[in-house]
Structure formats: structure tokens, C-alpha cells
Design an enzyme around this catalytic site. Structure first.
Site, PDB file in Angstrom:
ATOM      1  N   LYS A 197      30.578  19.762  45.746  1.00  0.00           N
ATOM      2  CA  LYS A 197      29.188  19.337  45.004  1.00  0.00           C
ATOM      3  C   LYS A 197      28.565  17.911  45.230  1.00  0.00           C
ATOM      4  CE  LYS A 197      31.040  20.163  40.908  1.00  0.00           C
ATOM      5  NZ  LYS A 197      32.548  20.573  41.287  1.00  0.00           N
ATOM      6  N   VAL A 276      33.965   7.546  47.859  1.00  0.00           N
ATOM      7  CA  VAL A 276      33.659   7.238  46.522  1.00  0.00           C
ATOM      8  C   VAL A 276      34.658   8.441  45.806  1.00  0.00           C
ATOM      9  CG1 VAL A 276      31.652   7.650  44.990  1.00  0.00           C
ATOM     10  CG2 VAL A 276      31.277   6.771  47.390  1.00  0.00           C
ATOM     11  N   ARG A 278      38.616   9.163  45.957  1.00  0.00           N
ATOM     12  CA  ARG A 278      39.759   8.567  45.374  1.00  0.00           C
ATOM     13  C   ARG A 278      40.509   7.731  46.439  1.00  0.00           C
ATOM     14  NH1 ARG A 278      37.743   9.688  41.382  1.00  0.00           N
ATOM     15  NH2 ARG A 278      38.557  10.901  39.758  1.00  0.00           N
ATOM     16  N   GLU A 307      44.013   1.206  40.342  1.00  0.00           N
ATOM     17  CA  GLU A 307      42.716   0.552  39.618  1.00  0.00           C
ATOM     18  C   GLU A 307      43.264  -0.149  38.346  1.00  0.00           C
ATOM     19  OE1 GLU A 307      40.037   3.662  39.471  1.00  0.00           O
ATOM     20  OE2 GLU A 307      39.726   3.786  41.703  1.00  0.00           O
ATOM     21  N   HIS A 326      34.910   1.440  40.717  1.00  0.00           N
ATOM     22  CA  HIS A 326      34.801   2.753  40.483  1.00  0.00           C
ATOM     23  C   HIS A 326      33.619   3.045  39.580  1.00  0.00           C
ATOM     24  CE1 HIS A 326      37.452   6.570  39.772  1.00  0.00           C
ATOM     25  NE2 HIS A 326      36.206   6.873  39.750  1.00  0.00           N
ATOM     26  N   LEU A 327      32.452   2.902  40.088  1.00  0.00           N
ATOM     27  CA  LEU A 327      31.193   3.243  39.439  1.00  0.00           C
ATOM     28  C   LEU A 327      30.336   4.428  39.660  1.00  0.00           C
ATOM     29  CD1 LEU A 327      29.407  -0.289  39.748  1.00  0.00           C
ATOM     30  CD2 LEU A 327      30.969   0.668  37.816  1.00  0.00           C
ATOM     31  N   ALA A 329      30.395   7.455  38.733  1.00  0.00           N
ATOM     32  CA  ALA A 329      29.733   8.265  37.665  1.00  0.00           C
ATOM     33  C   ALA A 329      29.107   7.504  36.680  1.00  0.00           C
ATOM     34  CB  ALA A 329      30.863   8.965  37.031  1.00  0.00           C
TER      35      ALA A 329
HETATM   36  N1  NAI Z   1      33.692   7.588  42.350  1.00  0.00           N
HETATM   37  C1  NAI Z   1      33.473   8.326  41.148  1.00  0.00           C
HETATM   38  O1  NAI Z   1      33.053   7.821  40.026  1.00  0.00           O
HETATM   39  C2  NAI Z   1      33.518   9.916  41.349  1.00  0.00           C
HETATM   40  C3  NAI Z   1      34.294  10.476  42.061  1.00  0.00           C
HETATM   41  N2  NAI Z   1      34.480  11.750  42.167  1.00  0.00           N
HETATM   42  C4  NAI Z   1      35.584  12.351  42.996  1.00  0.00           C
HETATM   43  O2  NAI Z   1      34.885  13.157  44.072  1.00  0.00           O
HETATM   44  C5  NAI Z   1      35.578  14.075  44.198  1.00  0.00           C
HETATM   45  C6  NAI Z   1      34.809  15.586  44.654  1.00  0.00           C
HETATM   46  O3  NAI Z   1      34.084  15.845  43.461  1.00  0.00           O
HETATM   47  P1  NAI Z   1      32.992  17.238  43.483  1.00  0.00           P
HETATM   48  O4  NAI Z   1      32.326  17.322  44.664  1.00  0.00           O
HETATM   49  O5  NAI Z   1      32.569  17.199  42.292  1.00  0.00           O
HETATM   50  O6  NAI Z   1      34.277  18.173  43.440  1.00  0.00           O
HETATM   51  P2  NAI Z   1      34.259  19.805  44.413  1.00  0.00           P
HETATM   52  O7  NAI Z   1      35.343  20.340  43.892  1.00  0.00           O
HETATM   53  O8  NAI Z   1      32.871  20.265  44.188  1.00  0.00           O
HETATM   54  O9  NAI Z   1      34.446  19.442  46.081  1.00  0.00           O
HETATM   55  C7  NAI Z   1      35.577  18.788  46.594  1.00  0.00           C
HETATM   56  C8  NAI Z   1      35.562  19.494  47.884  1.00  0.00           C
HETATM   57  O10 NAI Z   1      36.485  19.106  48.639  1.00  0.00           O
HETATM   58  C9  NAI Z   1      37.362  20.172  49.362  1.00  0.00           C
HETATM   59  N3  NAI Z   1      38.386  19.995  49.977  1.00  0.00           N
HETATM   60  C10 NAI Z   1      39.647  20.101  49.398  1.00  0.00           C
HETATM   61  N4  NAI Z   1      40.602  19.952  50.165  1.00  0.00           N
HETATM   62  C11 NAI Z   1      40.111  19.442  51.308  1.00  0.00           C
HETATM   63  C12 NAI Z   1      40.624  18.933  52.473  1.00  0.00           C
HETATM   64  N5  NAI Z   1      41.824  18.789  52.768  1.00  0.00           N
HETATM   65  N6  NAI Z   1      39.568  18.461  53.619  1.00  0.00           N
HETATM   66  C13 NAI Z   1      38.376  18.519  53.224  1.00  0.00           C
HETATM   67  N7  NAI Z   1      37.931  19.130  52.201  1.00  0.00           N
HETATM   68  C14 NAI Z   1      38.657  19.489  51.173  1.00  0.00           C
HETATM   69  C15 NAI Z   1      37.108  21.323  48.457  1.00  0.00           C
HETATM   70  O11 NAI Z   1      36.912  22.577  49.236  1.00  0.00           O
HETATM   71  C16 NAI Z   1      35.763  21.312  47.963  1.00  0.00           C
HETATM   72  O12 NAI Z   1      34.679  21.789  48.363  1.00  0.00           O
HETATM   73  C17 NAI Z   1      36.385  14.597  42.896  1.00  0.00           C
HETATM   74  O13 NAI Z   1      37.533  15.277  42.980  1.00  0.00           O
HETATM   75  C18 NAI Z   1      36.500  13.261  42.513  1.00  0.00           C
HETATM   76  O14 NAI Z   1      37.734  12.793  42.932  1.00  0.00           O
HETATM   77  C19 NAI Z   1      33.791  12.667  41.617  1.00  0.00           C
HETATM   78  C20 NAI Z   1      32.819  12.078  40.739  1.00  0.00           C
HETATM   79  C21 NAI Z   1      32.619  10.764  40.552  1.00  0.00           C
HETATM   80  O1  HPV Z   2      34.503  12.166  37.615  1.00  0.00           O
HETATM   81  C1  HPV Z   2      35.202  11.487  38.336  1.00  0.00           C
HETATM   82  O2  HPV Z   2      35.908  12.384  39.228  1.00  0.00           O
HETATM   83  C2  HPV Z   2      35.207  10.171  38.429  1.00  0.00           C
HETATM   84  O3  HPV Z   2      35.888   9.673  39.465  1.00  0.00           O
HETATM   85  C3  HPV Z   2      34.455   9.227  37.474  1.00  0.00           C
HETATM   86  O4  HPV Z   2      35.469   8.752  36.929  1.00  0.00           O
HETATM   87  P1  HPV Z   2      35.126   7.837  35.444  1.00  0.00           P
HETATM   88  O5  HPV Z   2      34.708   8.647  34.325  1.00  0.00           O
HETATM   89  O6  HPV Z   2      34.142   7.121  35.717  1.00  0.00           O
HETATM   90  O7  HPV Z   2      36.493   7.131  35.164  1.00  0.00           O
END
Ligand code: NAI
Ligand code: HPV
Length: 590
Positions: A197, A276, A278, A307, A326-327, A329
């Protein structure tokens, strides 16, 4: 927005109560605490469920929770404080800052039914421990996608044009125009690792900046990528061709440190990296070396292995690194939506509804669920009945379930049914409480192997399932008629007018409504049997709800099924057993 499914069917209380027991059972390991926690369930005389909100949640979500539960907002708890509180909570809501490890589930004493992750990444929740404790984990998978993608683009552009450092320099009184010459984005290749996504939203935006976008994701569909002008390539090709690499995969054992020394060695000199996702998906030591050697020209990091990082963290202090705490979201809009999405999911789960965002349980669409409800009840009763037919009750190792399904409905999802049969089987022979979350685990732990088989029938009746048959192999039966010569107990059931019916025991056809309790007798078919048994039960004031007799031929053997509202005394059962024509009999609680 999370969709949840209402299960209650007011006209068929026996169905909804049984189903919500599967879904809402206070997901406990042992029967005794379950009864205690049940008393504290919604609808109980004195108390509402209790939700602990351990990290900041937007007011809209809190208001929604407060409409249904007692809400305790307690932020920045130490692990000890969290463990101390958790035993009083039915649900826990966290973001990325709270580690919900096995210790938390153990400390909950079985009361914790739901963990809500107000965001996407669930790497801070021990899913295996949650599942083993029968605790549902739900997240808010879509509400912060755009915020995270926008943050990725913000870091990309800020890094390329040295925004953070030049701002800091100006605030220190400097005017350093030649020091902060940036790099252009147009025409450069951006490799997105993790095309889910967030990754795909970053791709769309980067295309708008004139970048050439490639992506690596072993599970993504190439046509979805092509639709937005992105080529899916191998991991090695992605990192070798990229001028910029942006990370968007979840942290799992297989993505941990996916960018390590070996990966950095394959990159172009001067590559720029944005994370962005982990911190743990990069080997931070390896990144530091690559920055120092010049392989990586710059990095922009929102996330860190630890963190918050320590005050002297070399990456944070590195002059080529732009950081944010970690901003990803953290926008007003995303947090409003995340809070509502998670509050709805948690309330739904506490009410016994199936959450569409469950991370560790099957998600069943609403329309499928309403069709399956009577079969869900049948499945549990068949499991419970079959295991009571086993002599000794403990040697169950191999169970096969055969679903007879109209050909037109061949794809029907049977996971709920399997969970229910497992519940019926396992709860009858152990002190484990089984629900949709822990059914497979509970069976595995007891060494019970459950296999499924579909037999497709012609015709197109309305019901999604014609019959369910449960076979327990390699056991002896208390009621030998139920078992074949090879030691396989078989019972079959169907739903008739919405009510589960037992339709076959071993090779004998019966027709017994599966409500209350049941006496099964095998007898020599002869007159006055029904009257004799009825009289014995009547003398004991046991009300008979029905009797049905299935026989192979007149005056040969027959199986009589007698439904009773009360449990007969031992003496009454003894008297039935003493009737000369009765060869076998068994009393079963449904
Ligand atoms: N910094 C922040 O505040 C935020 C961080 N995140 C992080 O972003 C990650 C992704 O979020 P979404 O896109 O919503 O999740 P998502 O599940 O829609 O997308 C993750 C993608 O990674 C792929 N994937 C899995 N293993 C893989 C590999 N070995 N190599 C390449 N691709 C691989 C999956 O097939 C999937 O398409 C979350 O798991 C979270 O850790 C998400 C939201 C906010
Ligand atoms: O949704 C995620 O995976 C995020 O990394 C967002 O983290 P937070 O809810 O801002 O601590």
C-alpha cells in the site's frame, strides 16, 4: 474504513450465542478463569469491558471506545506496569512504541481478548503468543498509508536538497549556498522495496516528480505495478540499478537486515536510501560503513532498530543522514482515521463480531458468514458428539472432516467450520478453551491432526453445504455401532430448517435434532421398545423431546435416538441398559 459484521440473529438465539461464543469467548486457556471473565462481559449485570489505551489515540477513537467500554488511557507504561495492569483488561490498544510480548499475554491471566494495533506494522506484537493465548490481534491497515507515503516523499526531497542541514545552518547564523548543493530527482531511478500500500503510493508520487520507478516485491502482482508504470524486478536488479532506494516492506524474520554488507556492495556508488518502514530491515552497522565509504551518499531515516535511539547514535548524528522520530503516520488526518478504524475493530471484536482487519484469524466476509452460521453450530455439535463416542476419550489423533457441497458452491470457505469442529472436539477432552484464533494451535498442541475433504454434489440447492461428516480414525468406540471394523467413528449432520440434525451414526441413518442431550441405543428391532424406554425416563421425570428410529431392516438391528431435556440419573440409564433387546447405548451431551 474497517468493515465489521453483525452476527446476531435474534430469531435464532441458539445459533448466535454459539457463534459469538466462538468469536468472543474470553480467549482464555482454562475454563475456570473463563467463567470469571464471562461475568465481566458486556451485558453482564455490573461491568463493561475494560480497554487499556497504552499510546496516544485521537479523541474520536476514544469517544467511540467509551460508548462501549471503560477506557483507561495510560501512556509511557514500563513493561512491569503494563504487565501489572493487563490482567484487568479485555483489550489493549497500542501504536509502535509498546512491545506486546509473550510476557504480556502470560500476565493477562487469559482475560485479554483483543490487541488493537493503531497502525499497520505489527512487529511489536508477538503474534504467535497472541494466537496461543487465543487473543485476537487487529490493526488499522489503510488509515495511515497516504501519510507514510507522503513522509517518504518528504524525506526523499528533503534529503536530496539538504533541507534539514541548511535550515540548521541558517538558524546558526550561516549563509552557506555552495555547501548545500543538492541533486535532482527528475530522470533518476527509484527502487521501491515492498510494493504494497505505502510502496505503491510512493511510486505514484515519485512518477509525478519525473523519476523512473522500479520495484521489488516477491508477492506483488506485475499487472498492478504496470498499471502505474512500474516494472517489478529482482532484488539484486533493483538495488543495482537504483539512484534512490525506498524501503516499504514489513519487518519479519525474512526481511530483517535485508540491506546488509552484501547488499550495499551491489549498489551503485552514491546511492541514496530512504527508510520509512522499520529500522530492523537494514543492518544499521552496515549502513554506517556504506555511508563512511561513500557507497551510500545520503540516507533519510524515520525508523530505527531501537526507538528512541540512544543520544550518541552514530546514524542519527551522521552528517549525511536526515532523521525524523518515526513520524510516518503522524498527520492529523491519519491519526483521526487510525483511531476510528482501530476503535471500531476493537469494539466489534469485543462484541464477538469478526473483524475484517484481524491479523491472526480468518477473515470471513459478512455474506458468507450469515450463510454459514447454522453450519457453524452444527460443526461444533458434531465435533463434541463424535469425541464423546470415543472410548476413554483421549486417543484422538486423526480426524477427517468431509463436507458434501453443491458443485456450484465448491469454493465455500470452511475455516470457521473447521475451527468449530476443533472446538467441539478439543474442549470435550481438555481444559483448553478454543476459539477461532487458537483452534488450529490447540489441535496441534494436543497432537490432533485435522484434515478436510470436499465431496461435490450436482444440483444447486440454496444451502452452501449439504452435510458435514466427522470421522475419527484409529479409536475404539463406547458405542461400537458408530465405528467401522477399522476403528473409525463416523457421525454425519445436516441443517434442517435452520436446526442442526444428526443424520447418521456409523452406517445407521438417524434423524435427531441436536439440541439438549441425546441417548443413542442399538437394539433388536421389535415392538414396545419406544414405550419401554419412554416409561423408564418418564418415571425419572426426564422429558423426552423426540425419538427417532433408524433400522437396517424390520426386526433386525435398529438405532434409536432419544432427545432428552434433562440428564437421566445413573439408575435410569442402567435400567435402559438392562432392557434385554438393547445391545449398546450411550448418553451424549450436545
Ligand atoms: N514510518 C511509519 O510511521 C509507518 C511505517 N509503516 C511500515 O511500512 C510497512 C508497509 O506498510 P504497508 O504498505 O501498509 O503494508 P503492505 O502490507 O500493504 O505492504 C508491504 C509489502 O511488502 C512486501 N514484502 C514482504 N516481504 C518482502 C520482501 N522480502 N521483499 C520485498 N517486499 C516484501 C509485501 O508483499 C507487501 O506488498 C509496514 O509494515 C510498516 O512497518 C507503515 C505505516 C507508517
Ligand atoms: O503504522 C505503522 O506501521 C507505523 O509505523 C506507525 O507507527 P505509529 O502508530 O505512529 O507509532
Amino acid at each position: 474504513m474497517a468493515a465489521t459484521f453483525a452476527l446476531a440473529d435474534p430469531l435464532h438465539l441458539h445459533r448466535s450465542s454459539s457463534l459469538s461464543r466462538l468469536l468472543a469467548t474470553p480467549l482464555l486457556r482454562h475454563r475456570r478463569p473463563r467463567l470469571v471473565a464471562m461475568a465481566a462481559e458486556p451485558g453482564g449485570a455490573d461491568s463493561k469491558p475494560r480497554v487499556l489505551v497504552a499510546e496516544k489515540l485521537d479523541q474520536g477513537g476514544l469517544d467511540l471506545l467509551k460508548g462501549f467500554a471503560d477506557v483507561d488511557c495510560a501512556y509511557n507504561l514500563s513493561p512491569e506496569e503494563l504487565r501489572a495492569k493487563i490482567g484487568l483488561c479485555d483489550a489493549l490498544i497500542v501504536r509502535s512504541g509498546t512491545k506486546v510480548g509473550r510476557d504480556v499475554f502470560e500476565a493477562s491471566g487469559g482475560r485479554l481478548r483483543v490487541v488493537g494495533r493503531a497502525g499497520v506494522g505489527i512487529d511489536n506484537v508477538d503474534l504467535a503468543a497472541a494466537t496461543e493465548h487465543g487473543c485476537l490481534v487487529v490493526n488499522a491497515p489503510t488509515a495511515n498509508t497516504v501519510a507514510a507515503a507522503e513522509h517518504g516523499i518528504a524525506l526523499l526531497t528533503a534529503m536530496a536538497r539538504n533541507i534539514a542541514r541548511s535550515d540548521a545552518s541558517m538558524k546558526s547564523g550561516n549563509w552557506e549556498r555552495s555547501k548545500y548543493v543538492g541533486v535532482s530527482l527528475v530522470g533518476k531511478t527509484l527502487a521501491i522495496l515492498g510494493f504494497g500500500k505505502v510502496g505503491s503510493e510512493v511510486a505514484r508520487r515519485a512518477k509525478g516528480l519525473g523519476m523512473h520507478v522500479i520495484a521489488h516485491d516477491p508477492y506483488a502482482a506485475a499487472d498492478r505495478a504496470h498499471a502505474i508504470g512500474v516494472d517489478l524486478v529482482t532484488f539484486d536488479e533493483a538495488i543495482a540499478r537504483a539512484d534512490f532506494i525506498s524501503l516499504h516492506m514489513p519487518l519479519t524474520p525474512s526481511t530483517s537486515k535485508i540491506l546488509d554488507d552484501e547488499a550495499f556492495a551491489k549498489m551503485k556508488n552514491g546511492v541514496r536510501i530512504i527508510n520509512v518502514a522499520r529500522g530492523g530491515v537494514m543492518d544499521e552497522e552496515a549502513l554506517l560503513k556504506a555511508l563512511d565509504s561513500g557507497v551510500v551518499a545520503q540516507a533519510a531515516l524515520d525508523v530505527f532498530t531501537k526507538e528512541p535511539p540512544s543520544a550518541d547514535d552514530k546514524l542519527v548524528l551522521h552528517e549525511k543522514v536526515t532523521t525524523t522520530p518515526h513520524l510516518g503516520a503522524s498527520t492529523v488526518e491519519a491519526q483521526e482515521e487510525v483511531a476510528i478504524e482501530i476503535a471500531e475493530a476493537v469494539v466489534g471484536a469485543l462484541k464477538g463480531e469478526l473483524a475484517s482487519t484481524s491479523v491472526n484469524a480468518p477473515m470471513v466476509p459478512a455474506e458468507v458468514l450469515s450463510e454459514l452460521t447454522p453450519f457453524v453450530v452444527l460443526a461444533e455439535k458434531l465435533g463434541r458428539l463424535a469425541v464423546q463416542l470415543v472410548a476413554g476419550g483421549s486417543g484422538v489423533k486423526s480426524v477427517k472432516v468431509t463436507y458434501a457441497i453443491p458443485r456450484t458452491r465448491g469454493g465455500v470457505d470452511t475455516r470457521l467450520l473447521r475451527a468449530m469442529i476443533t472446538k467441539g472436539l478439543i474442549e470435550s477432552i481438555s481444559d483448553v478453551v478454543v476459539n477461532i484464533v487458537n483452534a488450529d494451535f490447540a489441535a496441534k498442541q494436543r497432537g490432533v491432526r485435522i484434515t478436510e475433504e470436499r465431496v461435490l454434489l450436482d444440483g444447486s440447492p440454496e444451502d452452501p453445504i449439504d452435510s458435514i461428516m466427522v470421522h475419527i480414525a484409529g479409536v475404539e468406540s463406547k458405542f461400537p455401532t458408530a465405528a467401522s471394523g477399522t476403528g473409525e467413528i463416523t457421525v454425519e449432520g445436516r441443517v434442517k430448517d435452520g436446526i442442526p440434525h444428526l443424520t447418521k451414526v456409523g452406517s445407521f441413518q438417524v434423524d435427531a435434532s441436536m439440541e439438549g442431550s441425546l441417548i443413542l441405543c442399538r437394539q433388536v428391532d421389535q415392538p414396545r421398545m419406544i414405550g419401554t424406554v419412554g416409561t423408564i425416563l418418564g418415571e425419572q421425570n426426564v422429558n423426552v423431546s423426540f425419538m427417532s428410529v433408524g433400522r437396517i431392516a424390520p426386526r433386525k438391528h435398529a438405532v434409536m435416538a432419544i432427545g432428552v431435556d434433562e440428564e437421566p440419573t445413573k439408575q435410569a440409564l442402567q435400567k435402559i441398559g438392562d432392557i434385554p433387546a438393547i445391545e449398546e447405548f450411550v448418553f451424549l451431551k450436545l
